[in-house]
Design a protein around this motif. Structure first.
Motif, PDB file in Angstrom:
ATOM      1  N   MET A   1      12.021 -22.159 -14.276  1.00 43.43           N
ATOM      2  CA  MET A   1      10.937 -22.037 -13.301  1.00 43.43           C
ATOM      3  C   MET A   1      11.345 -22.694 -11.988  1.00 43.43           C
ATOM      4  O   MET A   1      12.302 -23.471 -11.940  1.00 43.43           O
ATOM      5  CB  MET A   1       9.648 -22.608 -13.880  1.00 43.43           C
ATOM      6  CG  MET A   1       9.181 -21.795 -15.105  1.00 43.43           C
ATOM      7  SD  MET A   1       7.630 -22.376 -15.807  1.00 43.43           S
ATOM      8  CE  MET A   1       6.456 -21.678 -14.633  1.00 43.43           C
ATOM      9  N   ASP A   2      10.600 -22.390 -10.929  1.00 41.16           N
ATOM     10  CA  ASP A   2      10.992 -22.815  -9.590  1.00 41.16           C
ATOM     11  C   ASP A   2      10.332 -24.122  -9.150  1.00 41.16           C
ATOM     12  O   ASP A   2       9.604 -24.757  -9.900  1.00 41.16           O
ATOM     13  CB  ASP A   2      10.702 -21.700  -8.587  1.00 41.16           C
ATOM     14  CG  ASP A   2       9.207 -21.385  -8.457  1.00 41.16           C
ATOM     15  OD1 ASP A   2       8.362 -22.116  -9.023  1.00 41.16           O
ATOM     16  OD2 ASP A   2       8.885 -20.403  -7.772  1.00 41.16           O
ATOM     17  N   GLU A   3      10.615 -24.480  -7.898  1.00 41.84           N
ATOM     18  CA  GLU A   3      10.105 -25.722  -7.321  1.00 41.84           C
ATOM     19  C   GLU A   3       8.589 -25.776  -7.320  1.00 41.84           C
ATOM     20  O   GLU A   3       8.007 -26.845  -7.501  1.00 41.84           O
ATOM     21  CB  GLU A   3      10.627 -25.906  -5.887  1.00 41.84           C
ATOM     22  CG  GLU A   3      12.116 -26.161  -5.796  1.00 41.84           C
ATOM     23  CD  GLU A   3      12.902 -24.903  -5.466  1.00 41.84           C
ATOM     24  OE1 GLU A   3      12.481 -23.788  -5.843  1.00 41.84           O
ATOM     25  OE2 GLU A   3      13.978 -25.030  -4.849  1.00 41.84           O
TER      26      GLU A   3
ATOM     27  N   SER B   1       9.150 -29.880   5.712  1.00 43.96           N
ATOM     28  CA  SER B   1       9.064 -28.791   6.688  1.00 43.96           C
ATOM     29  C   SER B   1       9.902 -27.580   6.319  1.00 43.96           C
ATOM     30  O   SER B   1       9.453 -26.458   6.450  1.00 43.96           O
ATOM     31  CB  SER B   1       9.449 -29.299   8.073  1.00 43.96           C
ATOM     32  OG  SER B   1      10.750 -29.842   8.031  1.00 43.96           O
ATOM     33  N   VAL B   2      11.100 -27.769   5.831  1.00 45.30           N
ATOM     34  CA  VAL B   2      11.975 -26.642   5.537  1.00 45.30           C
ATOM     35  C   VAL B   2      11.478 -25.847   4.337  1.00 45.30           C
ATOM     36  O   VAL B   2      11.425 -24.635   4.362  1.00 45.30           O
ATOM     37  CB  VAL B   2      13.422 -27.132   5.286  1.00 45.30           C
ATOM     38  CG1 VAL B   2      14.317 -25.981   4.870  1.00 45.30           C
ATOM     39  CG2 VAL B   2      13.958 -27.793   6.539  1.00 45.30           C
ATOM     40  N   GLN B   3      11.073 -26.541   3.274  1.00 45.30           N
ATOM     41  CA  GLN B   3      10.655 -25.882   2.053  1.00 45.30           C
ATOM     42  C   GLN B   3       9.136 -25.806   1.925  1.00 45.30           C
ATOM     43  O   GLN B   3       8.627 -25.451   0.880  1.00 45.30           O
ATOM     44  CB  GLN B   3      11.220 -26.618   0.846  1.00 45.30           C
ATOM     45  CG  GLN B   3      12.724 -26.617   0.803  1.00 45.30           C
ATOM     46  CD  GLN B   3      13.240 -27.477  -0.328  1.00 45.30           C
ATOM     47  OE1 GLN B   3      12.687 -28.511  -0.637  1.00 45.30           O
ATOM     48  NE2 GLN B   3      14.313 -27.036  -0.949  1.00 45.30           N
ATOM     49  N   GLY B   4       8.398 -26.169   2.960  1.00 47.75           N
ATOM     50  CA  GLY B   4       6.945 -26.257   2.899  1.00 47.75           C
ATOM     51  C   GLY B   4       6.270 -25.010   2.368  1.00 47.75           C
ATOM     52  O   GLY B   4       5.340 -25.085   1.577  1.00 47.75           O
ATOM     53  N   ASP B   5       6.718 -23.827   2.782  1.00 47.98           N
ATOM     54  CA  ASP B   5       6.079 -22.595   2.331  1.00 47.98           C
ATOM     55  C   ASP B   5       6.294 -22.366   0.842  1.00 47.98           C
ATOM     56  O   ASP B   5       5.469 -21.776   0.174  1.00 47.98           O
ATOM     57  CB  ASP B   5       6.591 -21.397   3.134  1.00 47.98           C
ATOM     58  CG  ASP B   5       6.113 -21.429   4.576  1.00 47.98           C
ATOM     59  OD1 ASP B   5       5.122 -22.136   4.859  1.00 47.98           O
ATOM     60  OD2 ASP B   5       6.727 -20.755   5.407  1.00 47.98           O
ATOM     61  N   THR B   6       7.415 -22.832   0.319  1.00 49.97           N
ATOM     62  CA  THR B   6       7.703 -22.690  -1.101  1.00 49.97           C
ATOM     63  C   THR B   6       6.947 -23.730  -1.916  1.00 49.97           C
ATOM     64  O   THR B   6       6.394 -23.425  -2.956  1.00 49.97           O
ATOM     65  CB  THR B   6       9.215 -22.854  -1.368  1.00 49.97           C
ATOM     66  OG1 THR B   6       9.917 -21.872  -0.623  1.00 49.97           O
ATOM     67  CG2 THR B   6       9.536 -22.699  -2.842  1.00 49.97           C
TER      68      THR B   6
ATOM     69  N   ALA C   1       4.860 -32.440  -3.766  1.00 49.73           N
ATOM     70  CA  ALA C   1       5.809 -31.643  -2.982  1.00 49.73           C
ATOM     71  C   ALA C   1       6.902 -32.529  -2.396  1.00 49.73           C
ATOM     72  O   ALA C   1       8.088 -32.159  -2.401  1.00 49.73           O
ATOM     73  CB  ALA C   1       5.082 -30.889  -1.875  1.00 49.73           C
ATOM     74  N   ASP C   2       6.534 -33.695  -1.909  1.00 44.57           N
ATOM     75  CA  ASP C   2       7.525 -34.627  -1.371  1.00 44.57           C
ATOM     76  C   ASP C   2       8.512 -35.059  -2.456  1.00 44.57           C
ATOM     77  O   ASP C   2       9.717 -35.143  -2.212  1.00 44.57           O
ATOM     78  CB  ASP C   2       6.838 -35.859  -0.774  1.00 44.57           C
ATOM     79  CG  ASP C   2       6.040 -35.555   0.489  1.00 44.57           C
ATOM     80  OD1 ASP C   2       6.222 -34.469   1.078  1.00 44.57           O
ATOM     81  OD2 ASP C   2       5.210 -36.407   0.875  1.00 44.57           O
TER      82      ASP C   2
END
Length: 191
Positions: free
Chosen positions: A83-85, A43-48, A182-183
């Protein structure tokens, strides 16, 4: 209405429906994803991690110690590449589809050409030597190098970005692993 005209109209309607069904999966990446299921566990990083929402039914497998170590190796290589998540999510989802995060060697008759490693990269296609592409850090770095060359990969649905690098015979299959990827990134990025 005579039966010939009725059969013609029904035939055209049938072709329209069949054409729409056939084009559906191919055009899935162009579909409006505002109604896609948003991830619950991220939930916190979902948009990323999942900026476009997940597409279609999601698959999930239980990971053993080797697979978890490969997740951590992919994340480490992603960080090392600067690179990012989101890049890690794309990489892990790709490896889930290609090998279920198992560092596969040559499978004999069951082998797809000369594909090997986490990303099923092929020495004959220029990905590197067998020793290189069966090294998780090298194969991830090679995948990420390809991803960096895809203009706008950050703004694409995961399956489109992965397919552009991998050129798979099953381009839509990467999408089914987005939630688990993502998880895994949320769980292991800071560990």
């Amino acid at each position: 209405m005579n039966s010939i005209l009725r059969k013609s109209i029904l035939g055209i309607a049938g072709l329209t429906v069949a054409g729409g069904l056939a084009a559906g999966p191919v055009a899935a990446h162009a579909a409006d994803t505002t109604h896609a299921v948003k991830p619950v566990s991220v939930s916190v990083q979902g948009d990323t991690l999942i900026p476009h929402g997940v597409q279609g039914a999601q698959s999930r497998i239980d990971l053993n110690d080797e697979q978890t170590a490969n997740v951590k190796a992919i994340i480490a290589a992603t960080k090392k590449a600067g690179m990012d998540e989101r890049a890690a999510v794309v990489s892990i989802a790709t490896a889930l589809q290609e090998s279920k995060l198992e560092n596969l060697g040559h499978l004999g008759d069951r082998n797809d050409h000369d594909s090997q490693g986490l990303f099923q990269q092929r020495p004959s296609s220029g990905w590197g030597t067998v020793e290189q592409i069966t090294d998780p850090e090298y194969s991830t770095t090679a995948f990420l190098k390809g991803l960096k060359q895809v203009d706008g990969w950050q703004d694409m649905p995961l399956t489109v970005a992965a397919q552009t690098v991998q050129v798979s015979a099953y381009p839509d299959h990467y999408a089914q692993w987005e939630q688990q990827a993502a998880d895994l990134v949320a769980e292991h990025w800071n560990s």
